[in-house]
Write an enzyme that holds these catalytic residues in place. Structure first.
Site, mmCIF file in Angstrom:
data_model
loop_
_atom_site.group_PDB
_atom_site.id
_atom_site.type_symbol
_atom_site.label_atom_id
_atom_site.label_comp_id
_atom_site.label_asym_id
_atom_site.label_seq_id
_atom_site.Cartn_x
_atom_site.Cartn_y
_atom_site.Cartn_z
ATOM 1 N N ALA A 226 0.833 -1.202 0.000
ATOM 2 C CA ALA A 226 0.000 0.000 0.000
ATOM 3 C C ALA A 226 0.867 1.251 0.000
ATOM 4 C CB ALA A 226 -0.934 -0.011 1.207
ATOM 5 N N TYR A 227 1.904 1.242 0.819
ATOM 6 C CA TYR A 227 2.823 2.387 0.858
ATOM 7 C C TYR A 227 3.447 2.610 -0.514
ATOM 8 C CZ TYR A 227 6.884 5.241 2.077
ATOM 9 O OH TYR A 227 7.834 6.238 2.124
#
Length: 342
Positions: A226-227
């Protein structure tokens, strides 16, 4: 972090070229902004070949003559009470600039600003609490900056989060995903919007710098997918904003990318749990102060030279990364520099 090797090895040296937006994208943005698109013909290459060029009707400020930007600069840095944001703030203060500090924690802001005021003087640094995910907070940050400094020359979007979690996406909680995405993507968009609206109405204009991170070059970031996805979007957002500013003939504001590479912050070191992660952190990472020592002079050089060209300033270039890897493999350099390897 285990596969963040590729994520932190840049493919190219620093780029300073703005890719021209496609005619379709220009038209689409023009329609979204409610501005009529005018298509004109121009000749290229001296061959008399007529090609369509999109031209938006100017307006909304930034189209007039720009006042020269001279130091000391007024600098605003989000997420600047620790890590690379704090190191950047100190370096700008050392250079004689004025700095606005902000983060979500009012207590942390008060403590950090107090320390910096004692070191650099009462009239050079100010701070306020701001949650970049909240549009009202960011608007209040702009008002605070205007009250204290009248204008901002350099706005650095440093605030970011990985929710201090390194695990596969299928094991990541909803709360962690929301924290990462709203901070890194929504928060960045809100800050860019408010910074542009502020700067386009300033006689001196201004420069916005968006920090990239692992995943920004499109390489995979397992254990923090996600990052990495949010950081990939940073580069796209910057390019889109450059195109919008050009399309709308805003010539006194520019958006840039800033790449600190691997920095020994709490965020990075919390992922030093695998053999591969430890190996590459020792080889490639640097303390925030070292990175800031390189980035700040390069950032200040842009307004000093009165440049309004888009830039991508990278601390960890490909040449630097691969030379360090070679030194480690050939001579054992930087073994156990930050963390003990297995």
């Amino acid at each position: 972090m285990a596969a963040s090797v590729a994520a932190h090895l840049p493919l190219r040296a620093p780029a300073r070229v703005l890719a021209a937006p496609s005619r379709a994208s220009v038209a689409a943005v023009a329609r979204l902004r409610g501005r009529p698109e005018r298509r004109v013909l121009e000749k290229r290459g001296g061959r008399g070949l007529a090609v369509p060029r999109a031209e938006a009707v100017s307006g909304g400020g930034g189209g007039g003559r720009r006042e020269p930007m001279v130091p000391p600069y007024n600098v605003l840095i989000t997420g600047s009470t620790k890590g690379i944001g704090y190191a950047l703030a100190r370096k700008f203060l050392e250079a004689g600039d004025n700095v606005i500090i902000c983060s979500r924690s009012a207590e942390k802001v008060e403590s950090v600003v107090g320390d910096l005021k004692r070191e650099y003087g009462e009239q050079h640094v100010w701070g306020t609490a701001c949650d970049v995910r909240d549009g009202k907070d960011v608007k209040a940050l702009v008002e605070f900056a205007h009250e204290k400094l009248k204008h901002i020359d350099i706005w650095i979007n440093n605030a970011g989060s990985n929710a201090y979690t390194y695990k596969p996406l299928v094991e990541t909680s909803d709360e962690a995903l929301m924290e990462i995405i709203t901070t890194n993507t929504l928060g960045l968009m809100i800050c860019c919007r408010e910074a542009i609206n502020m700067m386009r109405n300033q006689p001196r204009g201004g420069h916005i710098f968006n920090l990239d991170g692992a995943g920004s070059d499109g390489r995979p970031t397992p254990r923090f997918a996600a990052y990495g996805a949010t950081k990939r979007s940073v580069v796209h957002l910057t390019k889109s904003l450059q195109a919008e500013l050009q399309m709308n003939e805003v010539n006194n504001v520019m958006v840039h990318n800033l790449s600190p590479g691997m920095v020994t912050t709490d965020l990075l070191m919390s992922g030093a749990t695998t053999k591969q992660a430890k190996f590459f952190i020792n080889i490639l990472a640097e303390p925030p102060e070292v990175v800031a020592d390189y980035l700040v002079p390069n950032i200040r050089e842009i307004p000093t030279n009165q440049s309004m060209k888009p830039t991508y300033i990278r601390f960890l270039t490909g040449l630097k990364a691969y030379s360090r890897i070679f030194s480690r493999l050939a001579f054992g350099a930087r073994r156990n520099k930050y963390v003990t390897e297995d």
